[in-house]
Design a protein around this motif. Structure first.
Motif, PDB file in Angstrom:
ATOM      1  N   LEU A  31      44.176  36.367  25.203  1.00 39.18           N
ATOM      2  CA  LEU A  31      44.754  35.945  26.479  1.00 39.18           C
ATOM      3  C   LEU A  31      44.034  36.677  27.606  1.00 39.18           C
ATOM      4  O   LEU A  31      43.795  37.878  27.515  1.00 39.18           O
ATOM      5  N   LEU A  32      43.701  35.932  28.644  1.00 39.34           N
ATOM      6  CA  LEU A  32      43.046  36.516  29.816  1.00 39.34           C
ATOM      7  C   LEU A  32      44.005  36.442  30.997  1.00 39.34           C
ATOM      8  O   LEU A  32      44.434  35.355  31.383  1.00 39.34           O
ATOM      9  N   PHE A  33      44.348  37.596  31.554  1.00 38.48           N
ATOM     10  CA  PHE A  33      45.208  37.684  32.733  1.00 38.48           C
ATOM     11  C   PHE A  33      44.317  37.979  33.933  1.00 38.48           C
ATOM     12  O   PHE A  33      43.731  39.071  34.015  1.00 38.48           O
ATOM     13  N   THR A  34      44.154  37.019  34.829  1.00 38.18           N
ATOM     14  CA  THR A  34      43.372  37.305  36.028  1.00 38.18           C
ATOM     15  C   THR A  34      44.183  38.226  36.933  1.00 38.18           C
ATOM     16  O   THR A  34      45.390  38.405  36.751  1.00 38.18           O
ATOM     17  N   SER A  35      43.529  38.813  37.908  1.00 38.98           N
ATOM     18  CA  SER A  35      44.216  39.746  38.802  1.00 38.98           C
ATOM     19  C   SER A  35      45.343  39.042  39.550  1.00 38.98           C
ATOM     20  O   SER A  35      45.213  37.891  39.962  1.00 38.98           O
ATOM     21  N   ALA A  36      46.458  39.726  39.689  1.00 39.25           N
ATOM     22  CA  ALA A  36      47.600  39.141  40.391  1.00 39.25           C
ATOM     23  C   ALA A  36      47.349  39.091  41.895  1.00 39.25           C
ATOM     24  O   ALA A  36      47.897  38.247  42.604  1.00 39.25           O
ATOM     25  N   GLN A  37      46.508  40.006  42.373  1.00 41.46           N
ATOM     26  CA  GLN A  37      46.185  40.062  43.793  1.00 41.46           C
ATOM     27  C   GLN A  37      44.866  40.807  43.960  1.00 41.46           C
ATOM     28  O   GLN A  37      44.319  41.342  42.988  1.00 41.46           O
ATOM     29  N   GLN A  38      44.349  40.833  45.147  1.00 41.47           N
ATOM     30  CA  GLN A  38      43.072  41.494  45.407  1.00 41.47           C
ATOM     31  C   GLN A  38      43.110  42.950  44.954  1.00 41.47           C
ATOM     32  O   GLN A  38      44.027  43.689  45.297  1.00 41.47           O
TER      33      GLN A  38
END
Length: 329
Positions: A31-38
């Protein structure tokens, strides 16, 4: 979400909403979790729940191409020439520090995306697969994503899927198909999908058995390498009673000096549990059914015993390293 194994493609109507067929690749489920915010971290989570992003700095860097708040489901793979290399993937997954960066440059990883659990911070697991697939396709189109990001091939045409199963799986690292229902929700941990692996019939030499000589349980199989050494290539699934009797009639316990004396055999691929086989004279040839998951000359998944080949000799068995070469005539 997981898949249960089948021998053949399912009939229409077995899964809700019609069938979707995806190519199945032999890598690490992730599973790949992209950044939630900058500025937030990118996370890679293995099927066992371990965070492994430190081993794949190239993917973390490439994830800057991805929008915030996405959770992608896919397969981590490493290409070596025109084939997928599971051995290279293992090296990368066990690397650390400066070695991780060096391996990332020498053998970059790719992420083959086949599902999405969250998009732009909105959960999609309750959405049908057809809607989730559309979200993935839109992501790749709108962002113009290129490697290391790959959208898993999918078709709704059973004829095309059958062609993939027969032709694509000739490429090492492409195992078969995963079949999903277009109307299915994403159910973590449930075996609600199907998977069909391509299997080939070939031969190997019986070098040992578990159980007893009169009632063998598993066969430990080998092939000879170029130096004349018998190399282990895998073990079978448990033998049925009739097959066990067929094999037992021809087994002869080995004398001292067997090639495998003192060798330890893992019970399953990657397991620390070991088998304690009885070594036998390596003169019996078994016909087996094998999939395409081969690493350094050995099959990672258990083999299926088909029959004894009393009509051929060990000289007719394909040499070590040839995978599922065609069965002898």
């Amino acid at each position: 979400m997981l898949a249960q194994a089948r021998e053949t493609l399912p009939r229409p109507g077995v899964l809700p909403g019609g069938l979707a067929f995806e190519a199945k690749f032999d890598g690490y489920r992730c599973l790949l979790f992209t950044s939630a915010q900058q500025g937030a971290p990118v996370l890679l989570q293995s099927r066992r729940g371990s965070l492994i992003q430190r081993h794949f700095p190239d993917l973390v860097t490439a994830a800057r191409q991805l929008p915030h708040g996405w959770v992608l489901d896919g397969e981590l793979v490493v290409w070596s020439g025109d084939r997928l290399s599971f051995e290279a993937l293992q090296r990368r997954a066990s690397s650390g520090g400066q070695t991780s960066a060096q391996l990332a440059a020498a053998m970059p990883a790719h992420f083959i995306t086949f599902d999405v659990l969250q998009a732009d911070g909105q959960e999609l697991m309750t959405e049908p697969y057809e809607h989730r697939r559309t979200a993935l396709e839109d992501l790749f189109t709108e962002r113009g994503l290129t490697p290391p990001w790959t959208l898993c091939p999918m078709t709704k045409d059973p004829a095309v899927a059958q062609e993939w199963l027969e032709s694509w799986t000739q490429v090492p690292g492409v195992e078969g198909l995963v079949i999903k229902g277009l109307g299915q929700r994403y159910l973590p941990g449930a075996r609600g999908w199907f998977k069909v692996r391509r299997r080939e019939t070939t031969e190997a030499i019986i070098g040992g058995v578990t159980g007893t000589l009169s009632r063998p349980q598993f066969l430990v199989l080998g092939r000879y390498d170029g130096d004349g050494r018998l190399r282990a290539v895998g073990r079978t699934t448990p033998l049925h009673m009739e097959a066990a009797g067929q094999v037992a009639d021809h087994l002869i316990e080995a004398r001292p000096g067997h090639s495998w004396t003192g060798v330890r055999f893992a019970a399953t691929w990657g397991s620390r549990d070991t088998l304690d086989p009885i070594l036998v004279v390596p003169e019996l040839v078994a016909e087996i059914s094998a999939d395409t998951a081969v690493d350094r000359g050995a099959w990672r998944h258990p083999l299926r015993f088909v029959r004894l080949r009393l009509d051929v000799t060990v000289a007719d068995v394909p040499p070590f390293g040839e995978g599922a070469a065609p069965a002898a005539g």
